[in-house]
Design a protein around this motif. Structure first.
Motif, PDB file in Angstrom:
ATOM      1  N   PRO A  23      10.802  33.866  28.302  1.00 54.01           N
ATOM      2  CA  PRO A  23      11.105  32.783  27.352  1.00 54.01           C
ATOM      3  C   PRO A  23      12.587  32.631  27.019  1.00 54.01           C
ATOM      4  N   LEU A  24      13.374  33.729  27.063  1.00 58.23           N
ATOM      5  CA  LEU A  24      14.772  33.659  26.666  1.00 58.23           C
ATOM      6  C   LEU A  24      15.701  33.747  27.874  1.00 58.23           C
ATOM      7  N   THR A  25      16.817  33.029  27.800  1.00 57.10           N
ATOM      8  CA  THR A  25      17.841  33.125  28.836  1.00 57.10           C
ATOM      9  C   THR A  25      18.699  34.360  28.591  1.00 57.10           C
ATOM     10  N   PHE A  26      19.585  34.637  29.531  1.00 60.60           N
ATOM     11  CA  PHE A  26      20.468  35.800  29.416  1.00 60.60           C
ATOM     12  C   PHE A  26      21.334  35.707  28.162  1.00 60.60           C
ATOM     13  N   THR A  30      21.494  38.028  24.832  1.00 57.08           N
ATOM     14  CA  THR A  30      22.766  38.627  24.423  1.00 57.08           C
ATOM     15  C   THR A  30      23.042  38.378  22.938  1.00 57.08           C
ATOM     16  N   ILE A  31      22.788  37.147  22.491  1.00 59.97           N
ATOM     17  CA  ILE A  31      22.976  36.822  21.073  1.00 59.97           C
ATOM     18  C   ILE A  31      22.035  37.647  20.203  1.00 59.97           C
ATOM     19  N   ALA A  32      20.766  37.726  20.607  1.00 61.14           N
ATOM     20  CA  ALA A  32      19.788  38.482  19.830  1.00 61.14           C
ATOM     21  C   ALA A  32      20.177  39.955  19.732  1.00 61.14           C
ATOM     22  N   VAL A  33      20.585  40.544  20.846  1.00 59.62           N
ATOM     23  CA  VAL A  33      20.988  41.950  20.846  1.00 59.62           C
ATOM     24  C   VAL A  33      22.219  42.160  19.977  1.00 59.62           C
ATOM     25  N   SER A  34      23.159  41.228  20.019  1.00 60.76           N
ATOM     26  CA  SER A  34      24.369  41.334  19.201  1.00 60.76           C
ATOM     27  C   SER A  34      24.037  41.317  17.713  1.00 60.76           C
ATOM     28  N   VAL A  35      23.127  40.425  17.320  1.00 57.82           N
ATOM     29  CA  VAL A  35      22.730  40.360  15.912  1.00 57.82           C
ATOM     30  C   VAL A  35      22.033  41.655  15.496  1.00 57.82           C
ATOM     31  N   SER A 139      16.815  31.723  14.537  1.00 58.91           N
ATOM     32  CA  SER A 139      15.849  30.908  15.274  1.00 58.91           C
ATOM     33  C   SER A 139      16.482  29.613  15.761  1.00 58.91           C
ATOM     34  N   LYS A 140      17.396  29.067  14.975  1.00 57.92           N
ATOM     35  CA  LYS A 140      18.087  27.836  15.374  1.00 57.92           C
ATOM     36  C   LYS A 140      18.890  28.059  16.658  1.00 57.92           C
ATOM     37  N   LEU A 141      19.391  29.289  16.830  1.00 58.22           N
ATOM     38  CA  LEU A 141      20.170  29.620  18.007  1.00 58.22           C
ATOM     39  C   LEU A 141      19.303  29.940  19.221  1.00 58.22           C
ATOM     40  N   ILE A 142      18.244  30.759  19.003  1.00 63.04           N
ATOM     41  CA  ILE A 142      17.509  31.284  20.156  1.00 63.04           C
ATOM     42  C   ILE A 142      15.995  31.193  20.022  1.00 63.04           C
ATOM     43  N   GLY A 143      15.490  30.617  18.928  1.00 62.60           N
ATOM     44  CA  GLY A 143      14.064  30.745  18.649  1.00 62.60           C
ATOM     45  C   GLY A 143      13.135  29.779  19.354  1.00 62.60           C
ATOM     46  N   ARG A 144      13.639  28.640  19.821  1.00 57.66           N
ATOM     47  CA  ARG A 144      12.755  27.597  20.342  1.00 57.66           C
ATOM     48  C   ARG A 144      11.820  28.097  21.455  1.00 57.66           C
TER      49      ARG A 144
END
Length: 259
Positions: A23-26, A30-35, A139-144
């Motif tokens: 479901p998620l791109t690279f 990366t953003i999720a791991v950084s947060v 979620s706005k960044l990566i949740g869709r």
């Protein structure tokens, strides 16, 4: 505003595509791991600045027994190191809300046990709103893609309801927050995807969480009398929450019935 057809098409992803790829791109990963790393560093900083002691009892509570042990150890500590406990509590609660980690109800009970009703409610509402806001923007960044893959039916329902109630959206969001119509976790993640403005999301969250926070925090004062989490929401408590929810959504219902 998008048309119903366009919204419907966006709400239902291509099944073959959703099955064939993660479901998620690279970059989203990366953003999720950084947060996550930022929050972990924050938790580590709180832990390292605490006075020297035996903290073997510190862990996220997953049962009333865990919570009672945590309360017993933290009561004396809170009176001596109030600021450290407050900062640690806020960081942990916001972290759990941001990443949808179960157990925030135990944290709300702990707030009542340690700080009393009024301070406890203020603390829970503040941290829950901050955590929900953090989840909203993440979620706005990566949740869709995640929401499409995890809750496609709920998302379609939520999207259609938001579209129909755009003029009275605050009342509808208050109704959802006060009553258990949709899980709070889902609301946090799905709201930016169905274009709920942040100011509406914030107000509905801040105001709508107060009744449930009061019920939970008040129960935390008599923590030893609780036998299960189900004791928190008896018939009277649930009826009260639904009554508040109905009052909040009444303007929306009245506007729909106008000719």
């Amino acid at each position: 505003m998008c048309s119903d057809r366009a919204m419907g098409e966006r709400a239902v992803p291509d099944s073959a595509d959703s099955i064939s790829r993660f479901p998620l791109t690279f970059w989203e990963v990366t953003i999720a791991v950084s947060v996550v790393l930022i929050y972990v560093l924050g938790l580590l900083g709180v832990y390292l600045t605490m006075p020297a002691s035996d903290y073997s009892f510190l862990k996220l509570p997953h049962s009333l027994e865990d919570l009672q042990v945590l309360r017993d150890h933290l009561e004396d500590y809170t009176s001596d190191y109030t600021l450290q406990v407050l900062v640690g509590y806020c960081v942990v609660y916001i972290f759990m809300q941001t990443f949808m980690i179960p157990g925030t109800v135990f944290m709300s009970l702990l707030a009542g046990a340690l700080f009393g009703v009024f301070k406890g409610v203020a603390l829970v509402v503040f941290t829950a709103t901050a955590g929900a806001s953090s989840c909203y923007f993440l979620s706005k960044l990566i949740g869709r893609p995640l929401v499409f893959s995890l809750w496609p039916d709920k998302l379609s329902f939520f999207q259609s309801q938001v579209a129909k109630r755009r003029e009275r959206l605050l009342n509808y969001m208050l109704f959802l927050r006060v009553t258990p119509t949709l899980p709070n976790t889902f609301i946090n993640v799905a709201s930016p995807i169905v274009d709920v403005p942040y100011h509406i999301f914030f107000l509905a969250t801040f105001i709508g969480l107060i009744p449930a926070a009061y019920v939970t925090v008040r129960a935390g004062i008599a923590l030893g009398e609780l036998r299960s989490i189900g004791d928190l929401y008896d018939f009277q408590a649930m009826a009260t929450l639904f009554l508040i929810g109905i009052v909040s959504v009444t303007p929306t219902l009245m506007s729909k019935n106008k000719p």
